[in-house]
Design a protein around this motif. Structure first.
Motif, short mmCIF file in Angstrom:
data_model
loop_
_atom_site.label_atom_id
_atom_site.label_comp_id
_atom_site.label_asym_id
_atom_site.label_seq_id
_atom_site.Cartn_x
_atom_site.Cartn_y
_atom_site.Cartn_z
N HIS A 41 -35.98 0.99 24.16
CA HIS A 41 -36.04 1.66 22.86
C HIS A 41 -37.23 1.10 22.07
CE1 HIS A 41 -31.92 2.38 24.08
NE2 HIS A 41 -31.81 3.28 23.13
N PHE A 42 -38.12 2.00 21.67
CA PHE A 42 -39.32 1.60 20.94
C PHE A 42 -39.52 2.44 19.69
CE2 PHE A 42 -40.18 0.09 25.19
CZ PHE A 42 -40.81 -1.12 24.99
N LYS A 43 -40.19 1.84 18.73
CA LYS A 43 -40.67 2.57 17.55
C LYS A 43 -42.19 2.50 17.59
CE LYS A 43 -40.43 0.73 13.38
NZ LYS A 43 -39.98 0.38 12.02
N LEU A 44 -42.82 3.66 17.44
CA LEU A 44 -44.28 3.76 17.47
C LEU A 44 -44.77 4.29 16.12
CD1 LEU A 44 -47.07 3.85 18.96
CD2 LEU A 44 -46.47 6.21 19.58
N ILE A 45 -45.67 3.55 15.52
CA ILE A 45 -46.40 4.02 14.34
C ILE A 45 -47.85 4.11 14.79
CG2 ILE A 45 -47.08 3.54 11.96
CD1 ILE A 45 -44.51 1.78 11.80
N ILE A 46 -48.41 5.30 14.70
CA ILE A 46 -49.77 5.51 15.20
C ILE A 46 -50.56 6.37 14.21
CG2 ILE A 46 -49.01 7.44 16.65
CD1 ILE A 46 -51.21 6.55 18.68
N VAL A 47 -51.79 5.96 13.96
CA VAL A 47 -52.69 6.66 13.04
C VAL A 47 -53.94 7.02 13.82
CG1 VAL A 47 -53.98 6.50 10.88
CG2 VAL A 47 -51.81 5.26 11.12
N SER A 48 -54.27 8.31 13.83
CA SER A 48 -55.43 8.76 14.60
C SER A 48 -56.02 10.03 14.00
CB SER A 48 -55.03 9.03 16.05
OG SER A 48 -56.10 9.58 16.77
N GLU A 49 -57.34 10.12 14.05
CA GLU A 49 -58.02 11.35 13.63
C GLU A 49 -57.69 12.50 14.56
OE1 GLU A 49 -62.19 10.60 13.13
OE2 GLU A 49 -61.85 9.26 11.42
N ALA A 85 -46.31 9.57 13.55
CA ALA A 85 -47.73 9.84 13.80
C ALA A 85 -48.40 10.38 12.54
CB ALA A 85 -47.86 10.85 14.94
N TYR A 86 -49.48 9.72 12.14
CA TYR A 86 -50.16 10.05 10.90
C TYR A 86 -51.66 10.27 11.13
CZ TYR A 86 -46.00 7.78 8.96
OH TYR A 86 -44.71 7.42 8.67
N THR A 87 -52.26 11.05 10.25
CA THR A 87 -53.72 11.10 10.17
C THR A 87 -54.16 9.95 9.27
OG1 THR A 87 -53.80 12.50 8.20
CG2 THR A 87 -53.68 13.64 10.35
N PRO A 88 -55.43 9.58 9.31
CA PRO A 88 -55.89 8.50 8.42
C PRO A 88 -55.64 8.79 6.94
CG PRO A 88 -57.47 8.85 10.15
CD PRO A 88 -56.46 9.96 10.27
N THR A 89 -55.75 10.04 6.53
CA THR A 89 -55.54 10.36 5.11
C THR A 89 -54.06 10.31 4.73
OG1 THR A 89 -55.58 12.73 5.61
CG2 THR A 89 -57.64 11.74 4.84
N GLU A 90 -53.16 10.52 5.69
CA GLU A 90 -51.71 10.45 5.43
C GLU A 90 -51.20 9.01 5.43
OE1 GLU A 90 -50.45 14.60 7.71
OE2 GLU A 90 -50.40 12.69 8.78
N TRP A 91 -51.87 8.15 6.14
CA TRP A 91 -51.39 6.78 6.35
C TRP A 91 -51.47 5.97 5.06
CZ3 TRP A 91 -48.50 3.71 8.88
CH2 TRP A 91 -48.73 2.35 8.94
N GLN A 92 -50.33 5.50 4.62
CA GLN A 92 -50.24 4.67 3.42
C GLN A 92 -49.51 3.36 3.72
OE1 GLN A 92 -51.69 5.66 0.43
NE2 GLN A 92 -52.49 7.31 1.70
N GLY A 93 -49.49 2.95 4.97
CA GLY A 93 -48.80 1.72 5.36
C GLY A 93 -47.32 1.91 5.62
#
Length: 107
Positions: A41-49, A85-93
């Motif tokens: 079981h994993f949690k993935l937080i990923i930010v990518s264009e 999964a976030y875009t760089p503009t969505e990513w707020q930590g």
């Protein structure tokens, strides 16, 4: 970032998405039937264009395409992968909680 054989393999496969930020957390110990060393079981937080202009389902599909060999339905080791999964503009930590899984140990 979790560093175990399965986590390392998943991290390597996701590099193709050129993440600006990536956190992979092994949450296996929170689930029933956990034993020392199990990676399921994993949690993935990923930010990518790469996610720009893509709906959430398309982002998840990109990730699943790369993780396919590690997923249990394909004979792999990962039973559950909570994807954020976030875009760089969505990513707020953000660091959202993972959903409960059947048999999850609640403390």
């Amino acid at each position: 970032m979790t560093t175990t054989p399965t986590a390392d393999a998943l991290t390597h496969q996701l590099q193709e998405l050129q993440p600006q930020h990536m956190e992979l957390v092994n949450e296996s110990m929170n689930h029933a039937g956990y034993f020392d060393g199990k990676e399921s079981h994993f949690k993935l937080i990923i930010v990518s264009e790469t996610f720009e202009g893509k709906r959430l389902v398309a982002r998840h599909q990109l990730i699943y395409d790369r993780a396919n060999s590690l997923l249990t339905s394909q004979g792999g080791q990962i039973h559950a992968l909570a994807i954020h999964a976030y875009t760089p503009t969505e990513w707020q930590g953000q660091n959202p909680e993972s959903p409960l899984c059947a048999g999850q140990n609640v403390q």
